[in-house]
Write a protein that holds these residues in place. Structure first.
Motif, short mmCIF file in Angstrom:
data_model
loop_
_atom_site.label_atom_id
_atom_site.label_comp_id
_atom_site.label_asym_id
_atom_site.label_seq_id
_atom_site.Cartn_x
_atom_site.Cartn_y
_atom_site.Cartn_z
N UNK A 146 0.79 -1.24 0.00
CA UNK A 146 0.00 0.00 0.00
C UNK A 146 0.82 1.28 0.00
N UNK A 147 2.11 1.19 -0.41
CA UNK A 147 2.95 2.39 -0.30
C UNK A 147 3.31 3.08 -1.61
N UNK A 148 2.79 2.58 -2.75
CA UNK A 148 3.19 3.16 -4.05
C UNK A 148 2.61 4.56 -4.21
N UNK A 149 3.43 5.47 -4.77
CA UNK A 149 2.98 6.86 -4.94
C UNK A 149 3.18 7.31 -6.39
N UNK A 150 2.25 8.13 -6.90
CA UNK A 150 2.36 8.61 -8.28
C UNK A 150 3.74 9.23 -8.53
N UNK A 151 4.29 8.94 -9.70
CA UNK A 151 5.60 9.47 -10.06
C UNK A 151 6.73 8.47 -9.86
N UNK A 152 6.46 7.43 -9.08
CA UNK A 152 7.52 6.45 -8.82
C UNK A 152 7.68 5.49 -10.00
N UNK A 153 8.83 4.80 -10.00
CA UNK A 153 9.11 3.77 -11.00
C UNK A 153 8.56 2.42 -10.54
N UNK A 154 8.28 1.56 -11.52
CA UNK A 154 7.89 0.18 -11.24
C UNK A 154 9.03 -0.73 -11.72
N UNK A 155 9.45 -1.63 -10.87
CA UNK A 155 10.59 -2.51 -11.16
C UNK A 155 10.19 -3.98 -11.01
N UNK A 156 10.90 -4.85 -11.73
CA UNK A 156 10.80 -6.28 -11.45
C UNK A 156 12.21 -6.87 -11.36
N UNK A 157 12.30 -7.97 -10.61
CA UNK A 157 13.56 -8.71 -10.56
C UNK A 157 13.51 -9.83 -11.60
N UNK A 158 14.68 -10.30 -12.01
CA UNK A 158 14.80 -11.49 -12.86
C UNK A 158 14.09 -11.36 -14.20
N UNK A 159 13.65 -12.49 -14.73
CA UNK A 159 12.87 -12.49 -15.97
C UNK A 159 11.48 -13.03 -15.66
N UNK A 160 10.51 -12.56 -16.43
CA UNK A 160 9.10 -12.83 -16.12
C UNK A 160 8.48 -13.69 -17.21
N UNK A 161 7.66 -14.66 -16.82
CA UNK A 161 6.97 -15.51 -17.79
C UNK A 161 7.63 -16.86 -17.98
N UNK A 162 8.78 -17.06 -17.34
CA UNK A 162 9.50 -18.34 -17.51
C UNK A 162 8.66 -19.53 -17.06
N UNK A 163 8.06 -19.42 -15.88
CA UNK A 163 7.35 -20.56 -15.32
C UNK A 163 6.13 -20.92 -16.18
N UNK A 164 5.41 -19.91 -16.64
CA UNK A 164 4.21 -20.17 -17.46
C UNK A 164 4.61 -20.80 -18.78
N UNK A 165 5.71 -20.33 -19.36
CA UNK A 165 6.19 -20.91 -20.61
C UNK A 165 6.63 -22.35 -20.40
N UNK A 166 7.36 -22.59 -19.32
CA UNK A 166 7.82 -23.96 -19.02
C UNK A 166 6.64 -24.91 -18.87
N UNK A 167 5.59 -24.44 -18.22
CA UNK A 167 4.41 -25.28 -17.99
C UNK A 167 3.77 -25.71 -19.32
N UNK A 168 3.79 -24.81 -20.31
CA UNK A 168 3.18 -25.10 -21.61
C UNK A 168 4.11 -25.89 -22.54
N UNK A 169 5.41 -25.91 -22.20
CA UNK A 169 6.39 -26.54 -23.11
C UNK A 169 7.28 -27.51 -22.36
N UNK A 170 6.66 -28.35 -21.53
CA UNK A 170 7.45 -29.26 -20.69
C UNK A 170 8.36 -30.18 -21.50
N UNK A 171 7.93 -30.54 -22.71
CA UNK A 171 8.72 -31.51 -23.48
C UNK A 171 9.94 -30.88 -24.13
N UNK A 172 9.89 -29.58 -24.39
CA UNK A 172 10.98 -28.96 -25.13
C UNK A 172 11.77 -27.94 -24.31
N UNK A 173 11.25 -27.54 -23.18
CA UNK A 173 11.95 -26.53 -22.37
C UNK A 173 13.28 -27.09 -21.85
N UNK A 174 14.26 -26.20 -21.70
CA UNK A 174 15.57 -26.61 -21.17
C UNK A 174 15.42 -26.96 -19.68
N UNK A 175 16.43 -27.61 -19.17
CA UNK A 175 16.46 -27.95 -17.74
C UNK A 175 16.35 -26.66 -16.91
#
Ligand code: ADP
Ligand code: MG
Length: 317
Positions: A146-175
Motif C-alpha cells: 500500500x505504499x506506491x505513490x504517483x511518479x515512482x518507478x515500477x521494477x521487477x527482478x529477474x525475468x518474467x513468464x519463464x514458469x508459465x512458458x515452461x508449464x506449456x512446453x514441458x517436453x521442449x523446455x531446457x532444464x
C-alpha cells in the motif's frame, strides 16, 4: 510407519540447529517462541492442493521444494528474514518413498535460507500441503502493497513468464527453464535489502501474474500502474520457444516468484548497484500514476487488452 513415526521421521530429516528464539519445537502440543525484541513478526500461509496447484504426477521432490519456496517468497516480498515454518500434511496414504522425496525437496528449499521447522499437523485425506511460515523484520520496515505513490518507478527482478512458458512446453523446455517452474528461488536477499535500505515503497511477489500482482499494489495503494510491454524482461529461451505467447506468459503467467516493486526515481542508481551486488537483474518496467488499475502499453502507447490479468481460483469467466 504410523503417524508418530512419521512425525519423528520428518523432525529428524529436516533437523537444523534451533535458534534461541525457538524455545520448544516439534514434540509437544504446541511450539514455544521467544519473539526477538524490537522485531516485527511477519506470518504467511500457503496451501498446495494436488491437481490444482501442481499436476498429480509432479515429483514429491518438486512438491516439497515448491511448497516451502512459495512461503519463502511471501516473506521475501515483505522484506522479512525467514524464522520458522509449520508443515500441515493431508495424505491419502503413507508412501515412504514419496515422503522421502518430499523431505528431500523441503530440505533443498530450507538450505541456505536459515529457517527451521517447529511443528505441523498430519491427517488423512486428499493430497494437500499447507505451510505457515514466519519471518522477522525491523519495525516499520516491512514492504507492503500500500505504499506506491504517483511518479515512482515500477521494477521487477529477474525475468518474467519463464514458469508459465515452461508449464506449456514441458517436453521442449531446457532444464534451466523447467527449474524456473519447479524450483523457484525466493528473492529473500533482494526483499531484505529493499526493506532495510528503504529503497522500495511497495512490493509484491509474482505468484498470480505480473499484471495481477502489480494490480494488487495499485489497488492497495490507490494508484494506477502503467507497464511498458516492451520493457518487461523476457528470457531469450521464452521468446524463442513461443514468440507469439511470450508477452502473455510475462504479463499474466504467474508462478515466477520474482518481486515487483515501486521506488522513487532517486533510488535508480542504488537499485542498479544492488542489482550488480546480488547478481540479479532489476528492470524498470513502468510508472506509478494517479488513477486506478494496471495498464499495459504497447510501443505506440496504446493499451494492450488482456483477457485475464492472472490466475484466479474463483473466477467464473
Ligand atoms: P496434537 O494431536 O496434540 O495436535 P500432534 O500429534 O498432531 O499433536 O502433533 C504432535 C507434535 O508433532 C506437535 O509438535 C506437532 O507440531 C508435530 N507435528 C505433527 N505433524 C507434523 C508435521 N507434518 N510436520 C512437523 N511436525 C508435525
Ligand atoms: Mg495435531
Amino acid at each position: 510407519m504410523g503417524e508418530f513415526e512419521l512425525i519423528k521421521y520428518i523432525q529428524t530429516r529436516l533437523a537444523r540447529p534451533l535458534p534461541e528464539s525457538v524455545v520448544l519445537g516439534i514434540g509437544d502440543d504446541a511450539a514455544i517462541l521467544a519473539t526477538p525484541s524490537n522485531q516485527h513478526v511477519v506470518v504467511t500461509s500457503d496451501t498446495l492442493n494436488a491437481g490444482v496447484h501442481f499436476p498429480r504426477d509432479t515429483s514429491a521432490e518438486n512438491i516439497g521444494y515448491k511448497s516451502l519456496a512459495v512461503s519463502l517468497s511471501d516473506l521475501a516480498s515483505m522484506g522479512a528474514k525467514p524464522w520458522w515454518f509449520n508443515l500441515n500434511l493431508s495424505l491419502i496414504d503413507l508412501d515412504f518413498d514419496w515422503m522421502e522425496g518430499l523431505l528431500d525437496g523441503l530440505n533443498d528449499a530450507m538450505d541456505g535460507n536459515d529457517i527451521v521447522i517447529i511443528g505441523g499437523d498430519t491427517t488423512g485425506g486428499p493430497l494437500s500441503l499447507s505451510i505457515t511460515a514466519a519471518g522477522l523484520c525491523g519495525p516499520g520496515k516491512a514492504l507492503r502493497r500500500d505504499g506506491a505513490k504517483p511518479g515512482e518507478d515500477v521494477w521487477v527482478s529477474g525475468s518474467i513468464g519463464d514458469a508459465a512458458c515452461a508449464l506449456q512446453h514441458m517436453d521442449t523446455a531446457s532444464v534451466d527453464l523447467m527449474a524456473r517452474l519447479n524450483r523457484p528461488t525466493a528473492r529473500l536477499e533482494l526483499g531484505q535489502k529493499l526493506a532495510h535500505d528503504g529503497l522500495a515503497s511497495s512490493c509484491a511477489d509474482i505468484s498470480d501474474g505480473l499484471l495481477a500482482d502489480a494490480g494488487n499494489i495499485a489497488a492497495r495503494s490507490g494508484v494506477a500502474i502503467q507497464i511498458i510491454a516492451a520493457d518487461i524482461p523476457i528470457a531469450d529461451e521464452v521468446k524463442r520457444l513461443d514468440p507469439n505467447n511470450a508477452l502473455k506468459y510475462a504479463a499474466t503467467g504467474g508462478d515466477d516468484y520474482e518481486l515487483v516493486f515501486t521506488a522513487g526515481a532517486a533510488h535508480r542508481n542504488a537499485l542498479k548497484n544492488l542489482s550488480a551486488e546480488l547478481n540479479l537483474p532489476l528492470t524498470r518496467i513502468g510508472t506509478v500514476l494517479q488513477g486506478q488499475g494496471v495498464h499495459l502499453l504497447d510501443a505506440d502507447g496504446a493499451e494492450v487488452s488482456v483477457k485475464s490479468p492472472g490466475y484466479d481460483h474463483f473466477s467464473s469467466t
